[in-house]
Write an enzyme that holds these catalytic residues in place. Sequence first.
Site, PDB file in Angstrom:
ATOM      1  N   GLY A 205      -1.253  -3.055   4.982  1.00  0.00           N
ATOM      2  CA  GLY A 205      -0.731  -3.299   3.224  1.00  0.00           C
ATOM      3  C   GLY A 205       0.197  -3.829   2.065  1.00  0.00           C
ATOM      4  CG  ASN A 206       2.134  -6.290   0.944  1.00  0.00           C
ATOM      5  OD1 ASN A 206       1.672  -6.816  -0.088  1.00  0.00           O
ATOM      6  ND2 ASN A 206       1.927  -7.262   2.328  1.00  0.00           N
ATOM      7  NE  ARG A 207       4.106   0.635  -3.671  1.00  0.00           N
ATOM      8  CZ  ARG A 207       3.441   1.658  -3.942  1.00  0.00           C
ATOM      9  NH1 ARG A 207       2.158   0.781  -5.198  1.00  0.00           N
ATOM     10  NH2 ARG A 207       3.278   2.621  -3.708  1.00  0.00           N
ATOM     11  CB  SER A 208       1.728  -9.070  -2.994  1.00  0.00           C
ATOM     12  OG  SER A 208       0.961  -9.703  -3.707  1.00  0.00           O
ATOM     13  CB  ALA A 271       3.213  -9.967   0.056  1.00  0.00           C
TER      14      ALA A 271
END
Length: 411
Positions: A205-208, A271
Amino acid sequence: MLAGKKVVLGVTGGIAAYKAVEVCRRLVDAGAHVVPVLTEGATRFVGEVTFSALASEPAQTSLWHERDPIPHTRLGQSADVVVVCPATARLIGAYTAGISDDLLTATLLATRAPVVLAPAMHTEMWEHPAVAANLAVLAGRGVHIVAPDQGRLAGGDVGAGRLADPSTIVAAVQTALTPPDMAGLHVLVTAGGTREPIDPVRFLGNRSSGKQGHALADEAAARGAKVTLVTTADRPVTAGVDVIRVETAAEMEQAVLARSDAADVVVMAAAVADFRPVDSAPTKIKKADGVPEVVLEPTADVLAALGARKRPGQTLVGFAAETGDVVASAGEKLARKGADLLVANDVSAPGAGFEHDTNAVVIVSAAGIDQDVTLADKRAVARAVLDAVVAARTPTPGRASGLPDPPRSHP
Ligand code: CTP
């Protein structure tokens, strides 16, 4: 925009009433003439004196004020905007049904000014079908609803229903004073970070957080657009926004491409993962089986696909999270992906980017820097982005070719 505007600040009886004090102060700081109107319930949480000391006029609490026989019509007729913060389920129900049993509800019925409601209540009440139905009716009548946040509630509970941040409420008041310049437009917004499964319990995943994309959807709806939001984030959204929940880049791609042809404006704030595991294990990968080797493959670039199939009159906005030379990278990305505008933020800057409530961006068009938005609430950034979209869609003398079509109306 707020300078010289008369704002009736309605306060109802909820624990969040104390936060209305901060909203009052910020409105006054922005130059507004603020008249507080407190319900009887509100005065049980915060005293009239507190508001009277901070506002532009003494707080009012009754229809039966000796000095003014008809305070509600005077307030309603003279207001530039009415904001209710917090708005309880009772106030929302009464306003929807047209019941005027106190000064605030009477003022709401006696005004033709734009109205902003910032609901706050316990999760069970917020999710009750009666409240949801009332808010949908009010949104349909053009009332601006500032969706509450998730967080701590009265009595130590946690969940949806916490009053939105004061800066978000002030931004919504500013928006309510803005003409509905996106009426007739269909705006498609994406938000949040995608999750690419490795196995049933793990993902890349990512931090968005989705905050910026959701703020864009809320702002576009407040400006009269028909809004579709494709999001991975479990965040509240303004009533009336069509929400499609997705998780992976492939799901987002499918959801967006199925709807993009009908959209006048597409804002890719999500994102989207650039890579995903080639295989997702059907069962949980066990530690005892050793360290797994996760092989990645590229995902499809949704923004580039939209750029390739962009129809005349469609405005395409991309986002770029950068850490180096933000403007140069944004210009290159704009051209490469076929976007009309690129909103670039330096995610390494303090207070900006992922997970924060604030952001600092540079909006870039083919002509160069369009706007430089210094650190601001994400709703204010959303306003600046949509200002740029509206400006890009407005034919100006001298722009000879490639002009977007004027706004089309949708059923
Ligand atoms: N985007 C997309 N599909 C992807 C990846 C990104 O639609 N698979 C969109 C995002 O929604 C955003 C923009 O493209 O609007 C951001 O692109 P970014 O990931 O920053 O660009 P890249 O092409 O990955 O460039 P680089 O890795 O060189 O920064």
